[in-house]
Design a protein around this motif. Sequence first.
Motif, PDB file in Angstrom:
ATOM      1  N   GLN A 245      14.832  41.179 -34.103  1.00 45.13           N
ATOM      2  CA  GLN A 245      15.921  40.200 -34.115  1.00 45.13           C
ATOM      3  C   GLN A 245      17.288  40.862 -34.023  1.00 45.13           C
ATOM      4  O   GLN A 245      18.199  40.356 -33.368  1.00 45.13           O
ATOM      5  CB  GLN A 245      15.880  39.363 -35.404  1.00 45.13           C
ATOM      6  CG  GLN A 245      17.000  38.374 -35.463  1.00 45.13           C
ATOM      7  CD  GLN A 245      17.153  37.666 -36.801  1.00 45.13           C
ATOM      8  OE1 GLN A 245      18.125  36.973 -37.005  1.00 45.13           O
ATOM      9  NE2 GLN A 245      16.213  37.823 -37.720  1.00 45.13           N
TER      10      GLN A 245
ATOM     11  N   GLN B 267       3.509  37.184 -30.009  1.00 42.69           N
ATOM     12  CA  GLN B 267       4.563  36.846 -30.972  1.00 42.69           C
ATOM     13  C   GLN B 267       5.519  35.781 -30.446  1.00 42.69           C
ATOM     14  O   GLN B 267       6.380  35.305 -31.177  1.00 42.69           O
ATOM     15  CB  GLN B 267       5.371  38.108 -31.329  1.00 42.69           C
ATOM     16  CG  GLN B 267       4.595  39.118 -32.151  1.00 42.69           C
ATOM     17  CD  GLN B 267       5.388  40.401 -32.379  1.00 42.69           C
ATOM     18  OE1 GLN B 267       6.238  40.769 -31.565  1.00 42.69           O
ATOM     19  NE2 GLN B 267       5.114  41.091 -33.468  1.00 42.69           N
TER      20      GLN B 267
ATOM     21  N   LYS C 209      16.507  29.979 -35.274  1.00 48.52           N
ATOM     22  CA  LYS C 209      15.328  29.391 -35.916  1.00 48.52           C
ATOM     23  C   LYS C 209      14.424  28.736 -34.884  1.00 48.52           C
ATOM     24  O   LYS C 209      13.200  28.878 -34.932  1.00 48.52           O
ATOM     25  CB  LYS C 209      15.749  28.373 -36.973  1.00 48.52           C
ATOM     26  CG  LYS C 209      14.534  27.829 -37.720  1.00 48.52           C
ATOM     27  CD  LYS C 209      14.881  26.979 -38.918  1.00 48.52           C
ATOM     28  CE  LYS C 209      13.590  26.550 -39.613  1.00 48.52           C
ATOM     29  NZ  LYS C 209      13.832  25.688 -40.778  1.00 48.52           N
ATOM     30  N   LYS C 210      15.036  28.044 -33.930  1.00 50.76           N
ATOM     31  CA  LYS C 210      14.266  27.383 -32.891  1.00 50.76           C
ATOM     32  C   LYS C 210      13.389  28.391 -32.127  1.00 50.76           C
ATOM     33  O   LYS C 210      12.269  28.089 -31.733  1.00 50.76           O
ATOM     34  CB  LYS C 210      15.236  26.697 -31.920  1.00 50.76           C
ATOM     35  CG  LYS C 210      14.587  25.772 -30.926  1.00 50.76           C
ATOM     36  CD  LYS C 210      15.552  25.386 -29.808  1.00 50.76           C
ATOM     37  CE  LYS C 210      16.862  24.835 -30.319  1.00 50.76           C
ATOM     38  NZ  LYS C 210      17.770  24.468 -29.206  1.00 50.76           N
ATOM     39  N   ASN C 211      13.911  29.606 -31.945  1.00 43.61           N
ATOM     40  CA  ASN C 211      13.191  30.635 -31.189  1.00 43.61           C
ATOM     41  C   ASN C 211      12.339  31.552 -32.068  1.00 43.61           C
ATOM     42  O   ASN C 211      11.848  32.574 -31.605  1.00 43.61           O
ATOM     43  CB  ASN C 211      14.186  31.476 -30.382  1.00 43.61           C
ATOM     44  CG  ASN C 211      14.615  30.770 -29.113  1.00 43.61           C
ATOM     45  OD1 ASN C 211      13.919  30.805 -28.112  1.00 43.61           O
ATOM     46  ND2 ASN C 211      15.757  30.107 -29.163  1.00 43.61           N
ATOM     47  N   LYS C 212      12.181  31.196 -33.347  1.00 41.29           N
ATOM     48  CA  LYS C 212      11.300  31.934 -34.266  1.00 41.29           C
ATOM     49  C   LYS C 212      11.605  33.431 -34.259  1.00 41.29           C
ATOM     50  O   LYS C 212      10.740  34.262 -33.987  1.00 41.29           O
ATOM     51  CB  LYS C 212       9.832  31.686 -33.906  1.00 41.29           C
ATOM     52  CG  LYS C 212       9.436  30.224 -34.007  1.00 41.29           C
ATOM     53  CD  LYS C 212       7.993  29.981 -33.591  1.00 41.29           C
ATOM     54  CE  LYS C 212       7.658  28.492 -33.673  1.00 41.29           C
ATOM     55  NZ  LYS C 212       6.322  28.193 -33.160  1.00 41.29           N
TER      56      LYS C 212
ATOM     57  N   GLN D 293      12.872  37.775 -44.098  1.00 36.15           N
ATOM     58  CA  GLN D 293      13.682  36.586 -43.808  1.00 36.15           C
ATOM     59  C   GLN D 293      15.134  37.047 -43.629  1.00 36.15           C
ATOM     60  O   GLN D 293      15.927  37.071 -44.567  1.00 36.15           O
ATOM     61  CB  GLN D 293      13.549  35.570 -44.942  1.00 36.15           C
ATOM     62  CG  GLN D 293      12.158  34.991 -45.091  1.00 36.15           C
ATOM     63  CD  GLN D 293      11.766  34.116 -43.891  1.00 36.15           C
ATOM     64  OE1 GLN D 293      12.585  33.353 -43.375  1.00 36.15           O
ATOM     65  NE2 GLN D 293      10.520  34.218 -43.459  1.00 36.15           N
TER      66      GLN D 293
END
Length: 553
Positions: free
Chosen positions: A218, A286, A494-497, A503
Amino acid sequence: MTREEFQNLVLQVIPDELPSPKKYDPEINHAPKRKEILTINEKKLAVKNALRYFDQKHHAILSKEFADELEKYGRIYMYRFRPEYKIYSRSIDDFPAISRQAQAIMLMLSNNLDYAVAQHPHELITYGGNGAVFQNWAQYLLAMKYLAEMTDEQTMVLYSGHPMGVFPSHKDAPRVVVTNGMMIPNYSKPDDWERFNALGVTQYGQMTAGSFMYIGPQGIVHGTTITVLNASRKIAKEGEGPEGKIFITSGLGGMSGAQPKAGNIAGVVSITAEINPKAAYKRHEQGWVDEVIEDVDKVIDTALEFSEKKEAHSIAFLGNIVDLWERVVERDVFIHMGSDQTSLHNPWAGGYYPAGLTYEDSNKMMAENHDEFKKYVQESLRRQISAINKLSAKGMYFFDYGNAFLLESSRAGADVMKDDGNFKYPSYVQDIMGPMCFDFGFGPFRWVCASSKPEDLDLTDKIAMDVLAEIAKTAPNEISQQMKDNIRWISEAKKNKLVVGSQARILYADCEGRTKIAAEFNKAVKDGRLSAPIVLGRDHHDVSGTDSPFRET
C-alpha cells in the motif's frame, strides 16, 4: 494457538532442546541462492558467527547444518528456528510486553514477516530481493524476547538485525535504535556487501524492512498513484484526464507489485511485466492486478481494447519486459507512459531477470556462473533502452523510477546518455514528485492501528479526510490539489482493498497536515473512539529523503 501459548513461545526464545529441523516448503516464494563468494576460511568464520547465538552443547549439530545452508543457499538463515506460530500483525494486546511502545514495535516487525506481506518470508526478506528484517531466525527470536521484557526506561540497540543489547535509558528515549548495512565506502561495492552479508555481519535493511515500518505494498501504491496521476497531467492536453492512457512498466514482487493497483486508482491502463509466476499470480489472487496474460500479443491487444474504452484496467504480462517492449516497437503501438521498477540496485542477485533466459535458468546461472549472468543482464538492459528510445522518439513519456535503472543501463553501455553527460530521461522525483509534491513540503505520513481492527482504520480515514478537507478550503491552488488527490486516494483505498497485513494507511502531508491529523488521532484515542494507540511513521520517499542523481530522491 491461544494468546497464552503464543506469549509463552515468544518468551521461551531459543529452547534448551533443539527444535526439529523444518522442511523446506516449495510453495513459499523463496529467495534465490546467493552467489558463491566466500573463501574456505571465510565460510568457517560465517559458521562461527552464526554459532554465537547458541549454547556450546548444540554446536556440533548446528555447525554442520549451518555449513550446509551456506553451501546450498549462500546464506545462513537458521531455518530450524523458524517459529511454529503464525507471524502477522496481531492486536497489540496479544504481544507479551511490559512496555506499550515495545509491543507496538513487535506488531510492526511481525507485519514485515507476514506471508501476505513479505517477498521471501522464510529468508526474513520483506521486499526488493534483499530488504531484510533480520539476517536469521535467532536474531528474530532474541529481539522479540528483549522487546517483551524491556521497560520504558530501556533501549534496545540493533545492528543489521543483531541485538547488541538492552541498555538503561529514559522514558523519552527511543525504545529501539536500529542501523543497517553500515559499510565503509572503500568496501561497499556489491561484492563487498554480498561477502559481509554471507559472513553474517551486515544486512541491507532497505528503507522500511529493517526499520520495521513497511505497511505492505500500500505504501508504494499511494506514491505510485500520485506519480502516475501527475505524470498523466504532464502529458495531457487541455481538458484531458488520465483515462485511456497506457502505462508500461515491470516488476510485481515486493514494492513494485503495487503498480497495477495504482494504475487502476489513477484511471490508466497498465501493463506490468513479471518473470516470476509466483509473484504474478500472488498479486492476482490478492486482487492487485486484474488479469495475468502469458501471450505478448494478447497483452497488447487487451491494453488497446481497454484504452479505446477509456476504462482503467491492469494486466500482468507473465514474461520478460524486454520482449514486451520489443514487440510494442515491432507492432508500432503508441504508448503514453513508460517506466521500470525492477530492483536494479541489486542487478546480479535476483533484482533483474534478463531476456533470453527462463526464470529458472537465471536463478541457476546467477549462482553458478555469475560473470556470464552479468553479461546477460547488461545485454538485456541495452536491448530494453534501445526499444524505449524508439518509443520515446514517437512521443512516449518515460521516467526513471528511482530503482537505478538508468544508472545500471549506463554502466551496461546502453544508449541512455546525452552529449552533456546527463541521462536522456528524467527521474520521477526530478520531473514529477519534486516540483509537484516535495517542493511544497509534502511527503509520506503513515499510520498503523495497533488494535489491528478495520473499524479503527475506518475512523482514522474519516479523521484524516476531514482534516484535509478543512485545510483545502483556504489553501492555494497547488496545495489544494494535494488535498484533493489525498482525499481521492483515501476514499478509493478501502474500495480497492489496499490493506495487506497491518491495518495501515498512508497519505502525503505537509507539516500542517501531519500535525493536525496526529492531534485528532490523539483526541480519538483519549476519548475511546479508537480502541488502541496509533503507530505513526514515515518513509524515505520524501522532501527530506536521500538526495542522489542516480537513485531515490
